[in-house]
Design an enzyme around this catalytic site. Sequence first.
Site, PDB file in Angstrom:
ATOM      1  N   GLU A   1     -21.673  -5.544  35.267  1.00 44.06           N
ATOM      2  CA  GLU A   1     -22.361  -5.600  33.984  1.00 44.06           C
ATOM      3  C   GLU A   1     -23.862  -5.681  34.203  1.00 44.06           C
ATOM      4  OE1 GLU A   1     -20.733  -8.682  31.508  1.00 44.06           O
ATOM      5  OE2 GLU A   1     -18.700  -7.884  31.611  1.00 44.06           O
TER       6      GLU A   1
ATOM      7  N   ASP B   1     -14.372  -5.422  26.417  1.00 50.35           N
ATOM      8  CA  ASP B   1     -15.645  -6.119  26.194  1.00 50.35           C
ATOM      9  C   ASP B   1     -16.235  -6.621  27.505  1.00 50.35           C
ATOM     10  OD1 ASP B   1     -17.623  -7.279  24.342  1.00 50.35           O
ATOM     11  OD2 ASP B   1     -16.852  -9.216  25.033  1.00 50.35           O
TER      12      ASP B   1
ATOM     13  N   ARG C   1      -6.571 -21.525  24.379  1.00 50.09           N
ATOM     14  CA  ARG C   1      -7.177 -21.656  23.048  1.00 50.09           C
ATOM     15  C   ARG C   1      -7.370 -20.301  22.369  1.00 50.09           C
ATOM     16  NH1 ARG C   1      -9.800 -25.761  26.053  1.00 50.09           N
ATOM     17  NH2 ARG C   1      -9.722 -27.818  25.070  1.00 50.09           N
ATOM     18  N   ILE C   2      -7.869 -19.324  23.117  1.00 55.59           N
ATOM     19  CA  ILE C   2      -8.130 -18.013  22.508  1.00 55.59           C
ATOM     20  C   ILE C   2      -6.826 -17.273  22.253  1.00 55.59           C
ATOM     21  CG2 ILE C   2      -9.243 -15.781  22.829  1.00 55.59           C
ATOM     22  CD1 ILE C   2     -11.368 -17.251  24.519  1.00 55.59           C
TER      23      ILE C   2
ATOM     24  N   ALA D   1     -11.357 -11.030  28.107  1.00 57.87           N
ATOM     25  CA  ALA D   1     -11.372 -12.192  29.009  1.00 57.87           C
ATOM     26  C   ALA D   1     -12.365 -11.951  30.141  1.00 57.87           C
ATOM     27  CB  ALA D   1      -9.968 -12.467  29.533  1.00 57.87           C
ATOM     28  N   ARG D   2     -11.884 -11.455  31.272  1.00 62.32           N
ATOM     29  CA  ARG D   2     -12.740 -11.126  32.406  1.00 62.32           C
ATOM     30  C   ARG D   2     -12.166  -9.902  33.109  1.00 62.32           C
ATOM     31  NH1 ARG D   2     -15.889 -13.846  30.305  1.00 62.32           N
ATOM     32  NH2 ARG D   2     -17.229 -15.530  31.128  1.00 62.32           N
TER      33      ARG D   2
ATOM     34  N   ASP E   1       2.402 -16.787  30.251  1.00 63.35           N
ATOM     35  CA  ASP E   1       1.500 -17.797  30.804  1.00 63.35           C
ATOM     36  C   ASP E   1       2.346 -18.787  31.589  1.00 63.35           C
ATOM     37  OD1 ASP E   1      -0.232 -19.953  31.345  1.00 63.35           O
ATOM     38  OD2 ASP E   1      -1.471 -19.470  29.595  1.00 63.35           O
TER      39      ASP E   1
ATOM     40  N   HIS F   1     -19.918  -7.018  26.139  1.00 66.36           N
ATOM     41  CA  HIS F   1     -19.675  -8.452  26.397  1.00 66.36           C
ATOM     42  C   HIS F   1     -20.254  -9.312  25.270  1.00 66.36           C
ATOM     43  CE1 HIS F   1     -18.800 -11.376  29.950  1.00 66.36           C
ATOM     44  NE2 HIS F   1     -18.513 -11.935  28.789  1.00 66.36           N
ATOM     45  N   ILE F   2     -19.849  -8.999  24.045  1.00 63.80           N
ATOM     46  CA  ILE F   2     -20.373  -9.713  22.879  1.00 63.80           C
ATOM     47  C   ILE F   2     -19.278 -10.429  22.091  1.00 63.80           C
ATOM     48  CG2 ILE F   2     -22.381  -8.217  22.587  1.00 63.80           C
ATOM     49  CD1 ILE F   2     -20.779  -6.766  20.346  1.00 63.80           C
TER      50      ILE F   2
END
Length: 357
Positions: A292, A287, A180-181, A262-263, A201, A311-312
Amino acid sequence: MNAFVAANLSEDGIERLESLGLDVEYDPIEERDGRMPIETLKRRLEDVEIFVSGFEGVPAEVMDAATDLEVIACPRGGPEASVDIGAATERGIPVLYAPGRNAETVADHTLGLLLSVTRNISLAHHRLREGTYTGSPSADAAEGGEREDVTWGIGRDSPYVTLRGPELGTRTLGIVGFGRIGRRVAKRAKDGFNMSVIAYDPFVDHVEMEPFGVEKVTNLQELCRRSDVVSLHADVNPTSRDLVGSGEFKAMPDHAFFINTARASIIQEGTLVEALRNDEIRGAAMDVYHQEPIAEDDPLLRMDNVVTTPHIASASQDVIDRHSELIVRDIEALLSGEDPMHVKNPETLDDVDLSAI
């Protein structure tokens, strides 16, 4: 019936839950210091049938203590980050969630980071704030032209030279993870900046990418070689953890930029800093981080070619409004004896009948 809402929910969402006849206790995490301790959560869930968890941890022991619990709603795209889905399934408790709730917001933030790092926007702001480029007004730069030309100057130490960055329209964006992103980032990059977009992907067929004008690439290192900007948008799973490492950074052109909203666990720890120190890539925008909050002495914070945000990427009221709508709508369905649209463990639905409570 009693509902305990520990997540951030919209005012309209709370009012709709109350209009269903629920006795709602609302204690959103944004008004607390953080997650509740497990023992506190157990006490708060006494006599509660519906729990909207948000970022509270919900392991098996919490479910066992909450003897009246019938439904867990977790307004996140990946509820398994907060809820033990297997334990909920074993106990016949459906877990509602909110897929795609933050896709628009994260895509916006990604493009913000893209512009900031490629055009040195954050660095320019920082240097002005610290006084690097401030001073007495310069004279007319043209000196003899027909109109006055006010500028910082264009000499070798001027911001015009030291902060020069590329246009995006002739560049290629490589997207890792076309969910989706990733799809929304691709649309913004193509429609807004006329970038060429390729994507890696293994779980998405090229037919799904074609309507977005995106070329599917079947090899990650090929994507890295061909991209001027690489942006991560993959979920964390056994196939994506540590997916990007030193080999991928070495494959990227030395003028390329790297973005991660993402992560951090998708990147092998330490390899990004190494690539930046070795000038294997030109810059990065992050981000998310392996730890964290990020440590005060983290090397990323001392690099001029790195943009960092805490992370915003999904920090938007629109996200709260959207996940509130998704969660409340599915609770309404359950109370009406209908199937919810978004449930992580649909096999539990045959054993749940909230309309009879």
